[in-house]
Design a protein around this motif. Structure first.
Motif, PDB file in Angstrom:
ATOM      1  N   GLY A  51       3.040   9.231   2.704  1.00 21.76           N
ATOM      2  CA  GLY A  51       2.686   7.976   3.578  1.00 21.76           C
ATOM      3  C   GLY A  51       3.856   8.214   4.571  1.00 21.76           C
ATOM      4  O   GLY A  51       3.578   8.202   5.979  1.00 21.76           O
ATOM      5  N   GLN A  52       5.196   7.991   4.361  1.00 19.71           N
ATOM      6  CA  GLN A  52       6.201   8.053   5.429  1.00 19.71           C
ATOM      7  C   GLN A  52       7.393   8.788   4.684  1.00 19.71           C
ATOM      8  O   GLN A  52       7.924   8.374   4.076  1.00 19.71           O
ATOM      9  CB  GLN A  52       6.633   6.639   5.972  1.00 19.71           C
ATOM     10  CG  GLN A  52       7.908   6.774   6.849  1.00 19.71           C
ATOM     11  CD  GLN A  52       7.274   7.341   8.234  1.00 19.71           C
ATOM     12  OE1 GLN A  52       6.814   6.706   9.064  1.00 19.71           O
ATOM     13  NE2 GLN A  52       7.837   8.499   8.469  1.00 19.71           N
ATOM     14  N   GLY A 167      -2.038  -0.383  -4.228  1.00 17.58           N
ATOM     15  CA  GLY A 167      -0.570  -0.130  -4.245  1.00 17.58           C
ATOM     16  C   GLY A 167      -0.047  -1.039  -5.594  1.00 17.58           C
ATOM     17  O   GLY A 167      -0.656  -2.148  -6.156  1.00 17.58           O
ATOM     18  N   PRO A 168       1.067  -0.854  -5.753  1.00 17.41           N
ATOM     19  CA  PRO A 168       1.706  -1.565  -6.970  1.00 17.41           C
ATOM     20  C   PRO A 168       1.935  -2.834  -7.056  1.00 17.41           C
ATOM     21  O   PRO A 168       2.218  -3.629  -8.045  1.00 17.41           O
ATOM     22  CB  PRO A 168       3.010  -1.036  -7.231  1.00 17.41           C
ATOM     23  CG  PRO A 168       3.564  -0.321  -5.753  1.00 17.41           C
ATOM     24  CD  PRO A 168       2.263  -0.224  -5.172  1.00 17.41           C
ATOM     25  N   PHE A 169       1.936  -3.541  -5.657  1.00 17.03           N
ATOM     26  CA  PHE A 169       2.125  -5.056  -5.654  1.00 17.03           C
ATOM     27  C   PHE A 169       1.491  -5.277  -4.171  1.00 17.03           C
ATOM     28  O   PHE A 169       0.873  -4.620  -3.632  1.00 17.03           O
ATOM     29  CB  PHE A 169       3.605  -5.226  -5.454  1.00 17.03           C
ATOM     30  CG  PHE A 169       4.440  -4.274  -5.156  1.00 17.03           C
ATOM     31  CD1 PHE A 169       4.807  -4.216  -3.463  1.00 17.03           C
ATOM     32  CD2 PHE A 169       5.288  -3.605  -5.676  1.00 17.03           C
ATOM     33  CE1 PHE A 169       5.503  -3.400  -2.874  1.00 17.03           C
ATOM     34  CE2 PHE A 169       6.548  -2.611  -5.204  1.00 17.03           C
ATOM     35  CZ  PHE A 169       6.367  -2.262  -3.734  1.00 17.03           C
ATOM     36  N   ALA A 170       1.678  -6.575  -3.685  1.00 18.77           N
ATOM     37  CA  ALA A 170       0.821  -7.068  -2.690  1.00 18.77           C
ATOM     38  C   ALA A 170       1.417  -6.308  -1.368  1.00 18.77           C
ATOM     39  O   ALA A 170       2.481  -6.235  -1.202  1.00 18.77           O
ATOM     40  CB  ALA A 170       1.221  -8.517  -2.624  1.00 18.77           C
ATOM     41  N   ASP A 173      -0.896  -1.315   0.177  1.00 23.55           N
ATOM     42  CA  ASP A 173      -2.035  -0.300   0.000  1.00 23.55           C
ATOM     43  C   ASP A 173      -1.825   0.595   0.770  1.00 23.55           C
ATOM     44  O   ASP A 173      -1.030   0.822   2.155  1.00 23.55           O
ATOM     45  CB  ASP A 173      -3.199  -1.226   0.164  1.00 23.55           C
ATOM     46  CG  ASP A 173      -3.175  -2.095   1.585  1.00 23.55           C
ATOM     47  OD1 ASP A 173      -1.809  -2.345   1.777  1.00 23.55           O
ATOM     48  OD2 ASP A 173      -4.162  -2.145   2.179  1.00 23.55           O
ATOM     49  N   HIS A 174      -2.807   1.561   0.754  1.00 23.20           N
ATOM     50  CA  HIS A 174      -2.804   2.768   1.646  1.00 23.20           C
ATOM     51  C   HIS A 174      -4.313   3.357   1.586  1.00 23.20           C
ATOM     52  O   HIS A 174      -5.273   3.138   0.736  1.00 23.20           O
ATOM     53  CB  HIS A 174      -1.831   3.939   1.481  1.00 23.20           C
ATOM     54  CG  HIS A 174      -2.427   4.932   0.479  1.00 23.20           C
ATOM     55  ND1 HIS A 174      -2.122   5.118  -0.960  1.00 23.20           N
ATOM     56  CD2 HIS A 174      -3.266   5.879   0.479  1.00 23.20           C
ATOM     57  CE1 HIS A 174      -2.700   6.061  -1.506  1.00 23.20           C
ATOM     58  NE2 HIS A 174      -3.422   6.703  -0.610  1.00 23.20           N
ATOM     59  N   GLN A 175      -4.735   3.965   2.966  1.00 26.20           N
ATOM     60  CA  GLN A 175      -5.965   4.808   2.971  1.00 26.20           C
ATOM     61  C   GLN A 175      -5.714   6.112   3.810  1.00 26.20           C
ATOM     62  O   GLN A 175      -5.237   5.590   4.780  1.00 26.20           O
ATOM     63  CB  GLN A 175      -7.044   4.011   3.326  1.00 26.20           C
ATOM     64  CG  GLN A 175      -8.550   4.723   3.216  1.00 26.20           C
ATOM     65  CD  GLN A 175      -9.463   3.677   3.639  1.00 26.20           C
ATOM     66  OE1 GLN A 175      -9.603   2.785   2.715  1.00 26.20           O
ATOM     67  NE2 GLN A 175     -10.332   4.008   4.514  1.00 26.20           N
ATOM     68  N   ILE A 176      -6.029   7.161   3.298  1.00 24.05           N
ATOM     69  CA  ILE A 176      -5.797   8.549   4.209  1.00 24.05           C
ATOM     70  C   ILE A 176      -6.977   9.183   4.131  1.00 24.05           C
ATOM     71  O   ILE A 176      -7.767   9.388   3.215  1.00 24.05           O
ATOM     72  CB  ILE A 176      -4.782   9.268   3.615  1.00 24.05           C
ATOM     73  CG1 ILE A 176      -3.300   8.463   3.689  1.00 24.05           C
ATOM     74  CG2 ILE A 176      -4.501  10.512   4.281  1.00 24.05           C
ATOM     75  CD1 ILE A 176      -2.085   9.200   3.139  1.00 24.05           C
ATOM     76  N   PHE A 202      -3.434   4.731   7.226  1.00 23.75           N
ATOM     77  CA  PHE A 202      -2.943   3.634   7.195  1.00 23.75           C
ATOM     78  C   PHE A 202      -2.136   3.124   5.811  1.00 23.75           C
ATOM     79  O   PHE A 202      -2.727   3.471   4.686  1.00 23.75           O
ATOM     80  CB  PHE A 202      -4.326   2.451   7.193  1.00 23.75           C
ATOM     81  CG  PHE A 202      -3.905   1.049   7.078  1.00 23.75           C
ATOM     82  CD1 PHE A 202      -3.429   0.248   8.266  1.00 23.75           C
ATOM     83  CD2 PHE A 202      -3.780   0.334   5.786  1.00 23.75           C
ATOM     84  CE1 PHE A 202      -3.199  -0.942   8.022  1.00 23.75           C
ATOM     85  CE2 PHE A 202      -3.569  -0.833   5.573  1.00 23.75           C
ATOM     86  CZ  PHE A 202      -3.001  -1.566   6.481  1.00 23.75           C
ATOM     87  N   PHE A 203      -0.959   2.719   5.854  1.00 18.73           N
ATOM     88  CA  PHE A 203      -0.309   2.088   4.731  1.00 18.73           C
ATOM     89  C   PHE A 203       0.512   0.980   5.032  1.00 18.73           C
ATOM     90  O   PHE A 203       1.090   0.731   6.194  1.00 18.73           O
ATOM     91  CB  PHE A 203       0.365   3.337   4.300  1.00 18.73           C
ATOM     92  CG  PHE A 203       1.513   3.734   5.065  1.00 18.73           C
ATOM     93  CD1 PHE A 203       2.887   3.449   4.884  1.00 18.73           C
ATOM     94  CD2 PHE A 203       1.276   4.709   6.099  1.00 18.73           C
ATOM     95  CE1 PHE A 203       4.016   4.002   5.618  1.00 18.73           C
ATOM     96  CE2 PHE A 203       2.422   5.181   6.889  1.00 18.73           C
ATOM     97  CZ  PHE A 203       3.629   4.729   6.736  1.00 18.73           C
TER      98      PHE A 203
END
Length: 592
Positions: A51-52, A167-170, A173-176, A202-203
């Motif tokens: 992600g980063q 994602g593990p919490f609110a 999320d991600h989409q690649i 996007f994450f």
């Protein structure tokens, strides 16, 4: 000439011989995936590494690391956070090599002062592989790479990948999605590669860049068009390599993803780089040669927030020439000298001369096979985020007077071979002058760009043992720093002073039988205290475990069970950025 026929396929595409697990759990594999547990690299992740990823080498910051592909220097002028965004399928590239000291100075990384990550091209493999996986938090991924021979030395491969997670919490999320295609021609005397890659990422992650529990997001699109050509000259090993690329990186950062956005997004940036150049390796005699390089790079920035600078386009020139000489001693040992001078300049600031000298003794037998000692220098122009942001307002306070940073490094390294063990032991001391860091004050809520004179001492140990049943790769590093921020009011540092005093890595590969493998990556670290680290966790053990089963009835099929963050550590790799909890996933890989 490349022979693409393969009688027996390996169950793995090797991304790095220094880590055990060759692909991530949470998403598709990217070039940084092979760096996460690498002994020489401290990869500091936001959300997940793909992600980063802030890639730190030898105690440097995310901005002090350079990336090179087949000799071509790659970078992002807005911020070093995005330099590692390479929209290329890792299977098209060789495993990374880490360049430090003299190797960095002569071309192993550009616009970098601590270390470089260098890749070469892999030959196109005729056939392909498809990898899919599902895991916790509605995580799923798919990745494909396929290659064909076109005749006459020509070949091509294409790849595509996609991953998604809630994602593990609110708000985590991600989409690649990523697409890449390459055309390659390899002959006995030349090699040509042209690649086009595009990635849309996007994450989200709370406290992605700021410690205020805000639901932050990044939306990044990266386009890379790159070509290289290598041509042998004569029959003595001389060769010339040329290359060029165009890179565009669009980034839209949101401090609060739910805040209304007007017609002009508050943090939208487009950075473009166009580059061309090459290098020459000219053999003078049997034991001597000259290496020379010359690159021209032009960058440009369009931004809705980085509008306080004195320039938004810049032209770079980097060049250098280096002599390599070898002589053989009566003992059978050989003595090697590498010495030369580099030069970096832009039309928007200071320039720098960067001398380098290294002496090495190589021995054909005995435990210690090579000793080297060197002095090297490197330089770096500032990013637009550091100099063009608002110095008096906003979340990220720039400093318009920042200019080129320089570094000087002393190195001593010994390489050994003892029985089944090989490895190296090294020590270094680096002086960084005017290094750009991001700092904070306890009575002030924004982060600020500041120049720091930094001295870093380090020891690095690497050892590898291979066997029929087990492979073991061990690493250890020790770092100590002394920082001088001058008159700048600084209570803490997000990057330059975020480092481990001690870091151990251990990668284990256990071949249980011809079909079953267990792969185990580990990192144990004692972190330097940092007042920004919210949970006050300074010691941690991070591990990733993978079990891979090659089905005996279908040799092309491999099934896997992977666990990331095995011990569910809450260690903040970057201060104030929450850790990703344990993730379990299953997958399948089909190769043909």
């Amino acid at each position: 000439m490349h022979d693409a026929s393969v009688a027996e396929l390996s169950p793995f595409t090797v991304l790095s011989p220094r880590v055990a697990n060759q692909e991530p759990v949470a998403t598709i594999v990217t070039p940084v995936s092979a760096l996460r547990y690498a002994p020489a690299v401290d990869l500091q992740a936001r959300n997940f590494a793909e992600g980063q990823a802030d890639v730190a080498i030898r105690g440097g910051t995310f901005a002090n690391t350079g990336f090179v592909l087949d000799g071509v220097p790659l970078y992002d002028p807005q911020t070093g956070h995005y330099t590692s965004e390479l929209p290329i399928v890792p299977g098209m590239m060789s495993p990374p090599t880490i360049a430090v000291g003299a190797d960095l100075a002569v071309g192993g990384g550009w616009n970098a002062t601590a270390g470089g990550v260098a890749y070469d091209w892999q030959p196109v493999r005729v056939g392909g592989e498809l990898s899919v996986g599902i895991g916790d938090w509605h995580t799923y991924r798919a990745d494909v790479l396929a290659g064909v021979a076109l005749g006459g030395g020509w070949a091509a491969d294409v790849g595509a990948g996609f991953s998604h997670s809630d994602g593990p919490f609110a708000d985590a999320d991600h989409q690649i999605s990523r697409y890449a295609g390459r055309v390659q021609r390899v002959t006995e005397r030349s090699a040509t590669n042209v690649v086009v890659g595009y990635q849309d990422k996007f994450f989200g992650w709370p406290n992605l860049y700021t410690p205020f529990n805000s639901p932050e997001t990044e939306d990044i699109q990266t386009l890379l068009i790159l070509g290289t050509h290598a041509q042998q000259i004569g029959d003595d090993g001389s060769k010339v390599e040329i290359g060029a690329y165009y890179r565009r990186n669009d980034d839209n950062y949101a401090y609060n993803r739910y805040a209304p956005v007007g017609p002009v997004p508050p943090f939208q940036h487009t950075a473009q780089v166009t580059a061309a150049g090459g290098q020459l390796h000219w053999v003078l005699t049997e034991g001597s040669s000259i290496d020379a390089r010359l690159w021209l790079l032009a960058d440009e920035l369009e931004s809705t927030s980085l509008t306080f600078g004195s320039f938004y386009s810049r032209t770079h020139l980097t060049t250098g020439a280096y002599y390599n000489g070898s002589s053989w001693l009566e003992t059978g040992d050989s003595l090697h000298l590498r010495a030369g001078l580099g030069y970096d300049t832009t039309n928007r600031g200071a320039d720098a001369m960067t001398p380098v000298i290294e002496v090495a003794l190589e021995r054909p037998s005995g435990t210690w096979r090579r000793w080297s000692a060197g002095y090297s220098t490197a330089s770096q122009a500032p990013s637009y985020t550091a100099v063009a942001g608002n110095p008096n307002g906003g979340l990220f306070r720039a400093n318009p007077v920042l200019d080129r940073a320089t570094s000087r490094t002393l190195d001593l390294t010994g390489e050994f071979a003892a029985g089944a063990w090989t490895g190296s032991i090294g020590a270094f001391y680096r002086w960084d002058d005017e290094l750009i860091d991001w700092t904070f004050r306890s009575d002030f809520w924004a982060r600020s760009a500041a120049a720091v004179d930094l001295e870093t001492a380090g020891v690095e140990v690497f050892a590898r043992r291979g066997g029929e049943k087990f492979d073991l790769i061990l690493g250890y590093s020790w770092l100590e720093k002394s920082a001088d921020y001058g008159r700048a009011p600084v209570d803490g540092s997000f990057y330059a002073l975020n480092f481990p005093n001690h870091r151990f890595t251990a990668a284990v590969v256990w071949r249980v039988d011809e079909n079953l493998e267990v792969r185990f990556d580990n990192e144990l670290r004692w972190q330097e205290a940092n007042p920004l680290r919210l949970n006050d966790t300074e010691r941690t053990l991070l591990s990733s475990l993978g079990v891979y089963w090659r089905t005996p009835w279908v040799r092309q099929l491999q099934l896997s069970l992977q666990v990331d963050n095995l011990w569910d550590s809450d260690f903040e790799e970057i201060p104030a950025v929450p850790a990703a909890p344990r993730l379990i996933a299953v997958g399948a890989r089909w190769r043909w």
